[in-house]
Design a protein around this motif. Structure first.
Motif, PDB file in Angstrom:
ATOM      1  N   THR A  69       0.813  -1.225   0.000  1.00 61.29           N
ATOM      2  CA  THR A  69       0.000   0.000   0.000  1.00 61.29           C
ATOM      3  C   THR A  69       0.846   1.275   0.000  1.00 61.29           C
ATOM      4  O   THR A  69       0.348   2.329  -0.381  1.00 61.29           O
ATOM      5  CB  THR A  69      -0.900   0.043   1.250  1.00 61.29           C
ATOM      6  N   LEU A  70       2.082   1.150   0.435  1.00 65.49           N
ATOM      7  CA  LEU A  70       2.845   2.382   0.713  1.00 65.49           C
ATOM      8  C   LEU A  70       3.061   3.247  -0.531  1.00 65.49           C
ATOM      9  O   LEU A  70       2.857   4.445  -0.493  1.00 65.49           O
ATOM     10  CB  LEU A  70       4.160   2.033   1.418  1.00 65.49           C
ATOM     11  N   GLY A  71       3.431   2.612  -1.619  1.00 58.51           N
ATOM     12  CA  GLY A  71       3.646   3.433  -2.818  1.00 58.51           C
ATOM     13  C   GLY A  71       2.518   3.340  -3.823  1.00 58.51           C
ATOM     14  O   GLY A  71       2.704   3.619  -4.999  1.00 58.51           O
ATOM     15  N   MET A  72       1.344   2.945  -3.356  1.00 58.17           N
ATOM     16  CA  MET A  72       0.253   2.646  -4.290  1.00 58.17           C
ATOM     17  C   MET A  72      -0.364   3.904  -4.901  1.00 58.17           C
ATOM     18  O   MET A  72      -0.619   4.878  -4.190  1.00 58.17           O
ATOM     19  CB  MET A  72      -0.804   1.857  -3.524  1.00 58.17           C
ATOM     20  N   THR A  73      -0.595   3.869  -6.198  1.00 58.39           N
ATOM     21  CA  THR A  73      -1.239   5.008  -6.853  1.00 58.39           C
ATOM     22  C   THR A  73      -2.758   4.927  -6.675  1.00 58.39           C
ATOM     23  O   THR A  73      -3.304   3.870  -6.356  1.00 58.39           O
ATOM     24  CB  THR A  73      -0.951   5.011  -8.365  1.00 58.39           C
ATOM     25  N   ARG A  74      -3.417   6.029  -6.916  1.00 51.09           N
ATOM     26  CA  ARG A  74      -4.884   6.073  -6.838  1.00 51.09           C
ATOM     27  C   ARG A  74      -5.500   5.078  -7.836  1.00 51.09           C
ATOM     28  O   ARG A  74      -6.473   4.395  -7.536  1.00 51.09           O
ATOM     29  CB  ARG A  74      -5.355   7.504  -7.125  1.00 51.09           C
ATOM     30  N   GLU A  75      -4.910   4.992  -9.017  1.00 52.57           N
ATOM     31  CA  GLU A  75      -5.441   4.083 -10.043  1.00 52.57           C
ATOM     32  C   GLU A  75      -5.344   2.630  -9.576  1.00 52.57           C
ATOM     33  O   GLU A  75      -6.279   1.848  -9.745  1.00 52.57           O
ATOM     34  CB  GLU A  75      -4.669   4.240 -11.373  1.00 52.57           C
ATOM     35  N   GLN A  76      -4.204   2.276  -8.959  1.00 51.21           N
ATOM     36  CA  GLN A  76      -4.059   0.901  -8.451  1.00 51.21           C
ATOM     37  C   GLN A  76      -5.077   0.631  -7.344  1.00 51.21           C
ATOM     38  O   GLN A  76      -5.709  -0.420  -7.303  1.00 51.21           O
ATOM     39  CB  GLN A  76      -2.642   0.681  -7.923  1.00 51.21           C
ATOM     40  N   ALA A  77      -5.226   1.605  -6.441  1.00 58.50           N
ATOM     41  CA  ALA A  77      -6.190   1.428  -5.346  1.00 58.50           C
ATOM     42  C   ALA A  77      -7.609   1.294  -5.896  1.00 58.50           C
ATOM     43  O   ALA A  77      -8.400   0.477  -5.404  1.00 58.50           O
ATOM     44  CB  ALA A  77      -6.087   2.603  -4.370  1.00 58.50           C
ATOM     45  N   ASP A  78      -7.938   2.063  -6.909  1.00 62.70           N
ATOM     46  CA  ASP A  78      -9.272   1.969  -7.511  1.00 62.70           C
ATOM     47  C   ASP A  78      -9.507   0.593  -8.128  1.00 62.70           C
ATOM     48  O   ASP A  78     -10.613   0.048  -8.053  1.00 62.70           O
ATOM     49  CB  ASP A  78      -9.448   3.051  -8.586  1.00 62.70           C
ATOM     50  N   ARG A  79      -8.464   0.031  -8.732  1.00 64.14           N
ATOM     51  CA  ARG A  79      -8.610  -1.315  -9.317  1.00 64.14           C
ATOM     52  C   ARG A  79      -8.878  -2.341  -8.214  1.00 64.14           C
ATOM     53  O   ARG A  79      -9.730  -3.221  -8.354  1.00 64.14           O
ATOM     54  CB  ARG A  79      -7.357  -1.704 -10.110  1.00 64.14           C
ATOM     55  N   HIS A  80      -8.167  -2.212  -7.086  1.00 61.10           N
ATOM     56  CA  HIS A  80      -8.417  -3.131  -5.961  1.00 61.10           C
ATOM     57  C   HIS A  80      -9.839  -2.935  -5.426  1.00 61.10           C
ATOM     58  O   HIS A  80     -10.505  -3.899  -5.041  1.00 61.10           O
ATOM     59  CB  HIS A  80      -7.399  -2.899  -4.847  1.00 61.10           C
ATOM     60  N   ALA A  81     -10.289  -1.690  -5.392  1.00 58.02           N
ATOM     61  CA  ALA A  81     -11.649  -1.424  -4.897  1.00 58.02           C
ATOM     62  C   ALA A  81     -12.683  -2.073  -5.811  1.00 58.02           C
ATOM     63  O   ALA A  81     -13.695  -2.613  -5.342  1.00 58.02           O
ATOM     64  CB  ALA A  81     -11.884   0.084  -4.800  1.00 58.02           C
ATOM     65  N   SER A  82     -12.426  -2.047  -7.087  1.00 63.55           N
ATOM     66  CA  SER A  82     -13.380  -2.669  -7.999  1.00 63.55           C
ATOM     67  C   SER A  82     -13.347  -4.198  -7.847  1.00 63.55           C
ATOM     68  O   SER A  82     -14.395  -4.851  -7.863  1.00 63.55           O
ATOM     69  CB  SER A  82     -13.069  -2.156  -9.406  1.00 63.55           C
ATOM     70  N   ASP A  83     -12.159  -4.776  -7.623  1.00 61.86           N
ATOM     71  CA  ASP A  83     -12.072  -6.228  -7.340  1.00 61.86           C
ATOM     72  C   ASP A  83     -12.797  -6.571  -6.029  1.00 61.86           C
ATOM     73  O   ASP A  83     -13.448  -7.609  -5.930  1.00 61.86           O
ATOM     74  CB  ASP A  83     -10.609  -6.661  -7.181  1.00 61.86           C
ATOM     75  N   TRP A  84     -12.655  -5.708  -5.045  1.00 57.15           N
ATOM     76  CA  TRP A  84     -13.275  -5.954  -3.735  1.00 57.15           C
ATOM     77  C   TRP A  84     -14.796  -5.920  -3.862  1.00 57.15           C
ATOM     78  O   TRP A  84     -15.496  -6.772  -3.336  1.00 57.15           O
ATOM     79  CB  TRP A  84     -12.764  -4.921  -2.722  1.00 57.15           C
ATOM     80  N   ARG A  85     -15.295  -4.960  -4.594  1.00 54.09           N
ATOM     81  CA  ARG A  85     -16.744  -4.864  -4.800  1.00 54.09           C
ATOM     82  C   ARG A  85     -17.274  -6.125  -5.506  1.00 54.09           C
ATOM     83  O   ARG A  85     -18.281  -6.690  -5.121  1.00 54.09           O
ATOM     84  CB  ARG A  85     -17.037  -3.607  -5.632  1.00 54.09           C
ATOM     85  N   ARG A  86     -16.531  -6.573  -6.501  1.00 54.93           N
ATOM     86  CA  ARG A  86     -16.941  -7.762  -7.246  1.00 54.93           C
ATOM     87  C   ARG A  86     -16.918  -9.002  -6.332  1.00 54.93           C
ATOM     88  O   ARG A  86     -17.791  -9.867  -6.405  1.00 54.93           O
ATOM     89  CB  ARG A  86     -15.957  -7.928  -8.417  1.00 54.93           C
ATOM     90  N   THR A  87     -15.923  -9.064  -5.465  1.00 56.11           N
ATOM     91  CA  THR A  87     -15.814 -10.199  -4.533  1.00 56.11           C
ATOM     92  C   THR A  87     -16.997 -10.211  -3.575  1.00 56.11           C
ATOM     93  O   THR A  87     -17.619 -11.259  -3.346  1.00 56.11           O
ATOM     94  CB  THR A  87     -14.491 -10.084  -3.734  1.00 56.11           C
ATOM     95  N   ILE A  88     -17.308  -9.052  -3.008  1.00 56.81           N
ATOM     96  CA  ILE A  88     -18.427  -8.964  -2.064  1.00 56.81           C
ATOM     97  C   ILE A  88     -19.744  -9.313  -2.769  1.00 56.81           C
ATOM     98  O   ILE A  88     -20.587 -10.042  -2.220  1.00 56.81           O
ATOM     99  CB  ILE A  88     -18.506  -7.533  -1.473  1.00 56.81           C
ATOM    100  N   GLU A  89     -19.919  -8.826  -3.979  1.00 58.38           N
ATOM    101  CA  GLU A  89     -21.153  -9.134  -4.717  1.00 58.38           C
ATOM    102  C   GLU A  89     -21.280 -10.640  -4.946  1.00 58.38           C
ATOM    103  O   GLU A  89     -22.358 -11.212  -4.785  1.00 58.38           O
ATOM    104  CB  GLU A  89     -21.162  -8.408  -6.064  1.00 58.38           C
ATOM    105  N   ALA A  90     -20.174 -11.290  -5.314  1.00 58.27           N
ATOM    106  CA  ALA A  90     -20.217 -12.729  -5.580  1.00 58.27           C
ATOM    107  C   ALA A  90     -20.490 -13.525  -4.304  1.00 58.27           C
ATOM    108  O   ALA A  90     -21.239 -14.505  -4.326  1.00 58.27           O
ATOM    109  CB  ALA A  90     -18.901 -13.181  -6.216  1.00 58.27           C
TER     110      ALA A  90
END
Ligand code: FMN
Length: 209
Positions: free
Chosen positions: A161-182
């Motif tokens: 997380t330390l050097g993570m860009t906003r774009e990378q974090a957004d991609r993880h957020a979209s994966d997380w949302r998909r995981t929770i939905e499934a």
């Protein structure tokens, strides 16, 4: 504050969110914002509800009873959870309720962690900086879930997380949302999700055929 959506789904998901310094959070805040609006998902911010760690046991137990999938979402602190999640376990998982010969309130539920780590993925290996895998470091929670009759699924892990860009974090957020939905919609093959190293390595392989 508890944000509860009306359940329209097969599984109701309770996200117990624990971050003691949300104003400093980058990644967890983005992950949690990405799931707040999901129907059938309750986001319960523990540090907001209990800034003095004065956890209301009955309220927490009622929340657990009302949900099928229990998620601990948190940054990794000293190879474990932030303190409030330990306090929560110590108080809420009572003998005779969560475990013991008459303690079957949680039987059949699913539990998992959604964890962010400063350390990179290569650090969490036998020959890496931290010497242990995430699954190994989460063993106390796995056995706690098992003692309470719950299935412990592989964690959703965001490393580095330390050097993570906003774009990378957004991609993880979209994966997380998909995981929770499934998980909510019962589309995850639980046997495979139990056995995996983490849910977000090859998520498609964990979906039911
Ligand atoms: C008290 C404390 C302990 C930490 N312990 C670990 C650790 O054991 N392993 C690790 O990889 N990162 C560790 N970190 C880094 C955090 O996991 C990292 O800052 C967090 O996941 C970033 O998420 P955020 O942007 O939501 O705050 C620690 C940070 C703090 C403040």
């Amino acid at each position: 504050m508890i944000e509860r959506e009306s359940p329209v789904s097969e599984n109701r998901v309770l996200v117990l969110f624990a971050h003691p310094a949300q104003e400093k959070s980058r990644v967890n805040r983005i992950l949690v914002e990405g799931i707040r609006d999901l129907p059938g998902v309750t986001v319960h911010d523990l540090y907001e509800a209990y800034p003095e760690l004065d956890i209301e046991v009955r309220r927490e137990q009622e929340l657990l009873l009302a949900h099928d999938v229990i998620v601990f979402q948190h940054p990794f602190f000293w190879y474990s959870t932030p303190a409030i999640l330990k306090e929560w376990q110590d108080l809420v998982l009572e003998h005779g309720w969560a475990y013991g010969s008459t303690g079957n309130a949680l039987h059949g539920k699913r539990m998992l962690n959604a964890v962010t780590t400063g350390g990179r993925e290569v650090a969490y290996a036998r020959d890496g900086h931290n010497h242990f895998t995430m699954r190994e470091l989460l063993v106390p929670l796995e056995q706690t879930a098992r003692l309470c009759g719950m299935r412990f699924l592989a964690p959703f892990v965001v490393h580095g997380t330390l050097g993570m860009t906003r774009e990378q974090a957004d991609r993880h957020a979209s994966d997380w949302r998909r995981t929770i939905e499934a998980l909510r919609d019962d589309r995850v093959d639980l046997d495979r999700a139990v056995a995996a190293a983490r849910l977000n390595a090859d998520f498609d392989a964990l979906l039911r055929d």
